[in-house]
Design an enzyme around this catalytic site. Sequence first.
Site, PDB file in Angstrom:
ATOM      1  N   ASP A   1     -22.484  37.376 -11.586  1.00  0.00           N
ATOM      2  CA  ASP A   1     -21.117  37.025 -11.195  1.00  0.00           C
ATOM      3  C   ASP A   1     -20.139  37.039 -12.370  1.00  0.00           C
ATOM      4  O   ASP A   1     -18.983  37.440 -12.227  1.00  0.00           O
ATOM      5  CB  ASP A   1     -21.113  35.642 -10.505  1.00  0.00           C
ATOM      6  N   LEU A   2     -20.623  36.638 -13.553  1.00  0.00           N
ATOM      7  CA  LEU A   2     -19.697  36.588 -14.700  1.00  0.00           C
ATOM      8  C   LEU A   2     -19.306  38.004 -15.144  1.00  0.00           C
ATOM      9  O   LEU A   2     -18.153  38.258 -15.499  1.00  0.00           O
ATOM     10  CB  LEU A   2     -20.329  35.830 -15.870  1.00  0.00           C
TER      11      LEU A   2
ATOM     12  N   ASP B   1     -35.848  32.732 -25.374  1.00  0.00           N
ATOM     13  CA  ASP B   1     -36.870  33.783 -25.501  1.00  0.00           C
ATOM     14  C   ASP B   1     -38.016  33.386 -26.432  1.00  0.00           C
ATOM     15  O   ASP B   1     -38.985  34.138 -26.577  1.00  0.00           O
ATOM     16  CB  ASP B   1     -36.233  35.100 -25.997  1.00  0.00           C
TER      17      ASP B   1
ATOM     18  N   CYS C   1     -35.749  37.395 -10.704  1.00  0.00           N
ATOM     19  CA  CYS C   1     -36.960  37.758 -11.427  1.00  0.00           C
ATOM     20  C   CYS C   1     -37.737  36.467 -11.652  1.00  0.00           C
ATOM     21  O   CYS C   1     -37.254  35.392 -11.297  1.00  0.00           O
ATOM     22  CB  CYS C   1     -36.638  38.472 -12.739  1.00  0.00           C
TER      23      CYS C   1
ATOM     24  N   ARG D   1     -31.085  35.525 -11.208  1.00  0.00           N
ATOM     25  CA  ARG D   1     -30.292  35.996 -12.353  1.00  0.00           C
ATOM     26  C   ARG D   1     -29.022  36.689 -11.867  1.00  0.00           C
ATOM     27  O   ARG D   1     -28.966  37.913 -11.724  1.00  0.00           O
ATOM     28  CB  ARG D   1     -31.144  36.879 -13.251  1.00  0.00           C
ATOM     29  N   PRO D   2     -27.985  35.892 -11.610  1.00  0.00           N
ATOM     30  CA  PRO D   2     -26.756  36.453 -11.054  1.00  0.00           C
ATOM     31  C   PRO D   2     -25.991  37.297 -12.079  1.00  0.00           C
ATOM     32  O   PRO D   2     -26.238  37.203 -13.282  1.00  0.00           O
ATOM     33  CB  PRO D   2     -25.949  35.203 -10.694  1.00  0.00           C
TER      34      PRO D   2
ATOM     35  N   ARG E   1     -33.769  44.803 -15.196  1.00  0.00           N
ATOM     36  CA  ARG E   1     -32.521  44.104 -14.959  1.00  0.00           C
ATOM     37  C   ARG E   1     -31.408  44.544 -15.926  1.00  0.00           C
ATOM     38  O   ARG E   1     -30.241  44.596 -15.558  1.00  0.00           O
ATOM     39  CB  ARG E   1     -32.779  42.600 -15.093  1.00  0.00           C
TER      40      ARG E   1
ATOM     41  N   LYS F   1     -35.106  45.080 -29.106  1.00  0.00           N
ATOM     42  CA  LYS F   1     -34.991  45.582 -27.719  1.00  0.00           C
ATOM     43  C   LYS F   1     -33.635  45.199 -27.115  1.00  0.00           C
ATOM     44  O   LYS F   1     -32.940  46.033 -26.552  1.00  0.00           O
ATOM     45  CB  LYS F   1     -36.115  44.972 -26.860  1.00  0.00           C
ATOM     46  N   ASN F   2     -33.280  43.914 -27.250  1.00  0.00           N
ATOM     47  CA  ASN F   2     -32.084  43.446 -26.552  1.00  0.00           C
ATOM     48  C   ASN F   2     -30.788  43.915 -27.205  1.00  0.00           C
ATOM     49  O   ASN F   2     -29.712  43.792 -26.617  1.00  0.00           O
ATOM     50  CB  ASN F   2     -32.115  41.914 -26.424  1.00  0.00           C
TER      51      ASN F   2
ATOM     52  N   ARG G   1     -43.187  45.854 -22.188  1.00  0.00           N
ATOM     53  CA  ARG G   1     -41.740  45.992 -21.991  1.00  0.00           C
ATOM     54  C   ARG G   1     -40.992  45.581 -23.251  1.00  0.00           C
ATOM     55  O   ARG G   1     -39.855  46.021 -23.464  1.00  0.00           O
ATOM     56  CB  ARG G   1     -41.279  45.098 -20.828  1.00  0.00           C
TER      57      ARG G   1
END
Length: 419
Positions: free
Chosen positions: A123-124, A306, A115, A120-121, A91, A22-23, A398
Amino acid sequence: MDKILVHGGRRLRGTVKISGSKNSALPILAATLLTREPCTISRVPDLSDIHYMLTILSELGCEVERASGTVQIRAGKILTHAPYEIVRKMRASVCILGPLLGREHDATVSLPGGCVIGDRPIDLHLRGFEALGAVVRVSGGNVKVLADRLRGARISLRSKFGSTVLGTGNVMMAAVLADGVTTIDGAAEEPEVVDLARFLISMGAKIEGAGTRTITIEGVKELHGAEHEVIPDRIEAGTFLVAAAISGDGVTLSRVEPRHLEAVSAPLREAGFEITSHSSSMTLQPGSQRRPLKLDTVPYPGFPTDMQAQMCALLATTDGISVVTEHVFPNRFMHVAELKRMGANIELQNATAVIQGVPRLGGAPVMASDLRASAALVLAGLQADGTTEINRVYHIDRGYESIDEKLNELGASIERVKA
Ligand code: EPU
């Protein structure tokens, strides 16, 4: 809403086929936005997160065709603004920012909210886009990134939690069409980043170092269509290894990449299980005695966050005291309260779970809170006395392709009750 009923106490035996990752698939599907030519992606798992991504791509104007595990995408003329209604559901939608910025120099998506696994920013990701010359504007709940032109730059993606997986992919996807050379320091080393880089390279990108902490990208004028097969899902595989450890009499995983699972198989061996690996299969046999563990989640190649919840389910019934510390998402312990409802003895001390193994768990109604927490509850149910009723199972759909059917084929007794 669907429920899953796990009738505990059955032994698992046989072979299970692992799905595509998935990822890996999510950013790879987003990367097809980088070319007007058709791309074909195979071994795409049938999951609701993948469905959301394909819907976003269709809404942006892509032609999307899907036949079993193969998806064909042609991103001819595209829009640069992803609709909030779909983006908010997942996300990982943020990974369309990089390719849209790379190709159109303009991209807007809704800002992902927090979440259940924590704040879960992004910014990076945004810092990376700015270093390439983009201007970032946040207003009305949207983030907009704009550039006249993108210029290669030296970018650090290090944070106090390590690097960022989707952030590395996003910056890589924007940089492949930038002028000049981009160097990403503190890049994520996860196999999913390497898989994305392989796909981009097959589209004509010039990328070196994926899988290490420094990735170098030499921008090219344009990319072309390509075909790609997604890597096996190491987290689905790890989850089945833990299922096999919890109640298996010898379970083999086929179509896996054992190298990607070393950080999961090493602690399982330490806990007393026997694991044998071949080029694309792994077998776990029960050991004579289970031992408790001390585990720390860290970025790849360390033990993955995970897999933390699933390991907690195993350690809940492992005699002795185990200590599990989250270094990636310090709040990712929603499964603990549910495991305790099933009789586990776990104490949370900030980002550390101290688990005193109990001889047995008992079935109970429990609530799935996020994807991996749900998987942990299924694993707990396999070893519990009686029936475990897991509510809100959309979380598990999901990220796990037919987990109930796959476990039943191994001998489990799991029912899905349609509401
Ligand atoms: N972080 C920042 N700033 C950023 C980005 C991340 O501070 O701009 C922090 C995060 O808050 C976190 C850490 O850095 O503490 C790592 O987050 P990362 O960005 O690597 O996570 P991600 O890329 O958003 C992916 C997976 C997650 C997995 C993490 C870590 C996808 C779609 N998601 O998320 O998978 O937990 O990497 O390995 O690839 C899951 O599959 O269940 C899942 C949550």
